[in-house]
Scaffold this active site. Sequence first.
Site, mmCIF file in Angstrom:
data_model
loop_
_atom_site.group_PDB
_atom_site.id
_atom_site.type_symbol
_atom_site.label_atom_id
_atom_site.label_comp_id
_atom_site.label_asym_id
_atom_site.label_seq_id
_atom_site.Cartn_x
_atom_site.Cartn_y
_atom_site.Cartn_z
ATOM 1 N N LEU A 109 45.430 35.530 48.901
ATOM 2 C CA LEU A 109 45.011 36.469 47.780
ATOM 3 C C LEU A 109 44.580 35.691 46.491
ATOM 4 C CD1 LEU A 109 44.911 39.522 47.436
ATOM 5 C CD2 LEU A 109 46.967 39.332 46.348
ATOM 6 N N ASP A 110 43.370 36.100 46.080
ATOM 7 C CA ASP A 110 42.596 35.418 44.927
ATOM 8 C C ASP A 110 42.524 34.284 44.777
ATOM 9 O OD1 ASP A 110 43.005 38.231 43.848
ATOM 10 O OD2 ASP A 110 44.918 38.121 42.865
#
Lengths: 284, 284, 284, 284
Positions: free
Chosen positions: C227-228
């Site tokens: 994530l990210d």
Amino acid sequence: MEHTYRLVISCPDGVGIVAKVSNFLSTYNGWITEASHHSDTHSGWFFMRHEIKANSIPFGLEQFRAAFAPIAREFNMNWRITDSAQPKKVVLMCSKESHCVADLLHRWQSKELNVEIVAVVSNHDDLRRMVEWHDIPYHHVPVSKDNREEAFAHIEDLFEQYQVDVVVLARYMQVLPPELCAKYAGKVINIHHSFLPSFAGARPYHQAYSRGVKLIGATCHYVTQDLDEGPIIEQSVIRITHRDTTDDMVRLGKDVEKSVLARGLRSHIEDRVITHENKTVVFD
Amino acid sequence: MEHTYRLVISCPDGVGIVAKVSNFLSTYNGWITEASHHSDTHSGWFFMRHEIKANSIPFGLEQFRAAFAPIAREFNMNWRITDSAQPKKVVLMCSKESHCVADLLHRWQSKELNVEIVAVVSNHDDLRRMVEWHDIPYHHVPVSKDNREEAFAHIEDLFEQYQVDVVVLARYMQVLPPELCAKYAGKVINIHHSFLPSFAGARPYHQAYSRGVKLIGATCHYVTQDLDEGPIIEQSVIRITHRDTTDDMVRLGKDVEKSVLARGLRSHIEDRVITHENKTVVFD
Amino acid sequence: MEHTYRLVISCPDGVGIVAKVSNFLSTYNGWITEASHHSDTHSGWFFMRHEIKANSIPFGLEQFRAAFAPIAREFNMNWRITDSAQPKKVVLMCSKESHCVADLLHRWQSKELNVEIVAVVSNHDDLRRMVEWHDIPYHHVPVSKDNREEAFAHIEDLFEQYQVDVVVLARYMQVLPPELCAKYAGKVINIHHSFLPSFAGARPYHQAYSRGVKLIGATCHYVTQDLDEGPIIEQSVIRITHRDTTDDMVRLGKDVEKSVLARGLRSHIEDRVITHENKTVVFD
Amino acid sequence: MEHTYRLVISCPDGVGIVAKVSNFLSTYNGWITEASHHSDTHSGWFFMRHEIKANSIPFGLEQFRAAFAPIAREFNMNWRITDSAQPKKVVLMCSKESHCVADLLHRWQSKELNVEIVAVVSNHDDLRRMVEWHDIPYHHVPVSKDNREEAFAHIEDLFEQYQVDVVVLARYMQVLPPELCAKYAGKVINIHHSFLPSFAGARPYHQAYSRGVKLIGATCHYVTQDLDEGPIIEQSVIRITHRDTTDDMVRLGKDVEKSVLARGLRSHIEDRVITHENKTVVFD
């Protein structure tokens, strides 16, 4: 810093230019570290810059020039090849304001700017101590209404004596004579303290204050015979507010001037700038 | 959003103004949520804006005005007090370009812009569907050499009918008549697609392309009778390169135009802008 | 817009690649309108993108692929050639926030973005009316703890049904399952509302407020299973002050998010982005 | 530069503070040249700064302090009043990198920065010649694992001997001991070469390169016992591309570091910064 050759070309656009040039380089085993192209569809002109590892090709600049000449002729190229190991000879010109000169001298001293600063020429004596501390000759050439002609004759002599490659007007507050501009066309870089074409001419921060703009800027450009009209290399701006007086603008503007001049000069000395029809291609 | 009153003052500078005003507010228990001051030493003028919780003072705007009037007289103030709960009535004017209108409509619809968009007026019919989808009346008022006078008489009628507080020229490609500018002085906001004063007038991106600038911009300003010469509220720029054609500039410029207009309009409708001598104080 | 082919290559660096490729193009009389190269000395990898006038070469994409394959093999190239006349099929995914979707829809509608938006998928029904007004199908696929698996199976079906080329998470507030990320690697673009790697995860503006930063930003990146953490395509920031609350940051941030996402998406759909080792080369 | 007093206040928010303070100033005929307020609704705290012409009030700082004390007590104020005619005593600390020191020395020498640079302290001897040319004492205090304690005892002695008001870590590559941080809390300013909180700790440009960010930055902050976690005064960023190596980032970053540090320091020495709960209010 790696030792490279920089091959810089502009010519009428057409099919096969890139192939011819890259073939040439490839034939001699040239290792390209950086390649930039630009086709200007408006003018029908093509621009190209290669940076090549010097030790990857089996000969020096003179032989390169001879070998490349036929291709250059075939495509009507304006072209040059330069050697990163031969730093350009730079003369700085200034008046009383020290920020641009101090900035460039520090970049030079800390080896950020790969040039040889051969002299500083000024119409005032104020910055002598700063310059001489860097072991750079300082020439004080006063300019007045009465002595303009001989002053600039002297300055031209200095340019020749130092075999200058680049002249940087680092907030030099005199206008160069048209003949000098013509003779050193493409070699004289100025920093103007406004976002041109706004506020050309004198006291741009005062003009900006009067107009109430919300951004002020600086412009690095080649000097031509038309004051503040030469090809623009680099520009930047900084935000101001109603609280900023002209003194504040002068102070804030200095930071923009310094960085714009340094970036523009860096592009020039690395042979990243090609001029065409009063505009520039800058291969950053 | 909190319900506030906005007290906006400009007057000749002097000792005691702040004390008098803050005493007044404090006497009535006014809770100041935001206070901004500016002394312009160049013009000797003083500017001041307070935002006050509406429910912290024991009376409404009318009584406030009556109570404050003696202070205003004493210091020769230009002043106004406005109510955040009364959104300004806005007429948008546009031509064929949709980006600024679409942007403002979305900001309005998503409640980012606290205004009442009462109508859109255009000299073309292109954006009708987009506007009417937002349930906003669309007035198509064609303007030609022959009908300019009656067209703008019609537009003036519309302004009156809608009791407009603010007119936004969102890339409206007609020049308003001087009398209309005068009548709605300080109430008409324009977005010009250049970094004024550079490239005033027509086709600024083409002018920018010809000059070879390295940044393009947009300017939000009040409309006066002198085209592109009114007080500047907000400006911004974006970097371009030799690769950008005028089409690219037009496209890239749209983003700057939208955001500059939206920011300038927001400052205006929140009563953050005070004009003085063709310049603005913007209390952001 | 001119009809072009885009030849995009990455491979281990070496002498002769440019020559081979430009020779190939030149042999078939290919007119290069844009050429970009990058040698990454750190990874020893080479990147290259050519834009070629489609009607300058005597055959179509299939024949091009066949003719170019031997060169690609010789240099171990990852490569693709795409056709500007075949706009990519895009699915937008969103939740309740409308600003990015509205912005992309307007850019698409005004023909600034050369894509085909085939559908919008959302875990909420809020933006249906806006999307359907543009005559684009709207799929409301609620996602909850209990139905995640079937919801994303449905979404995956939609991707297949629409033969999607690019998925844009336009402030979609759900995390895609790892398998979906893997399956569509390099095809899913997200806008994160912070200047990554600062403030990854939830509520970045609240994190920014707590830390007291003076700039906030947005990041457009490819979605990976971490994530990210995916390759960053584009980032930008905006200045804030102590006066800005988290609400102000949310509002100001929207403008950055919109423009960063639009720029990043534009680069992607024009085949200007090449990923390598979790980083991107973006040939602007 | 005008001779002013700067009255800087922070206290719990409430009605009547501004009135009380402005009344006080008005009673003594104080001419306010600049006034800034901030109500932080999140923390319920109020911040205020006035700049007052020194010769407009009939007494000096000591009497001012005595006269104002009752008001300060009434509202539980943290407050100070300073005199623009008493420049703060600054010690610069550096290691081998010269750019920040050279920049600050030039700003000081050209009278842009109204401070007294009383000494430079470094753990290396490299910058001695540059500093001594400015007639400023240079103290070489090497720091190693073995001598940390005595080295910082020596440095603390120097701080006392010079009665330092502000310590500037101008790319000083040692971590100050916690006790020194505590003793000089709010008086030590650092420039960190990243956009914090991204890339705290060592070699931030290498971290930035690995992550593939598209902007790099610098952060000016107060030093606390938590490394790189102190209140942020100023930040800025610069755009980079895939072409920029870590060496390029280091070079480009220097310009950001210099200007961010200079702006942050300027705000501090003009008493424009108030810290509260690890954040700053900066009244620019």
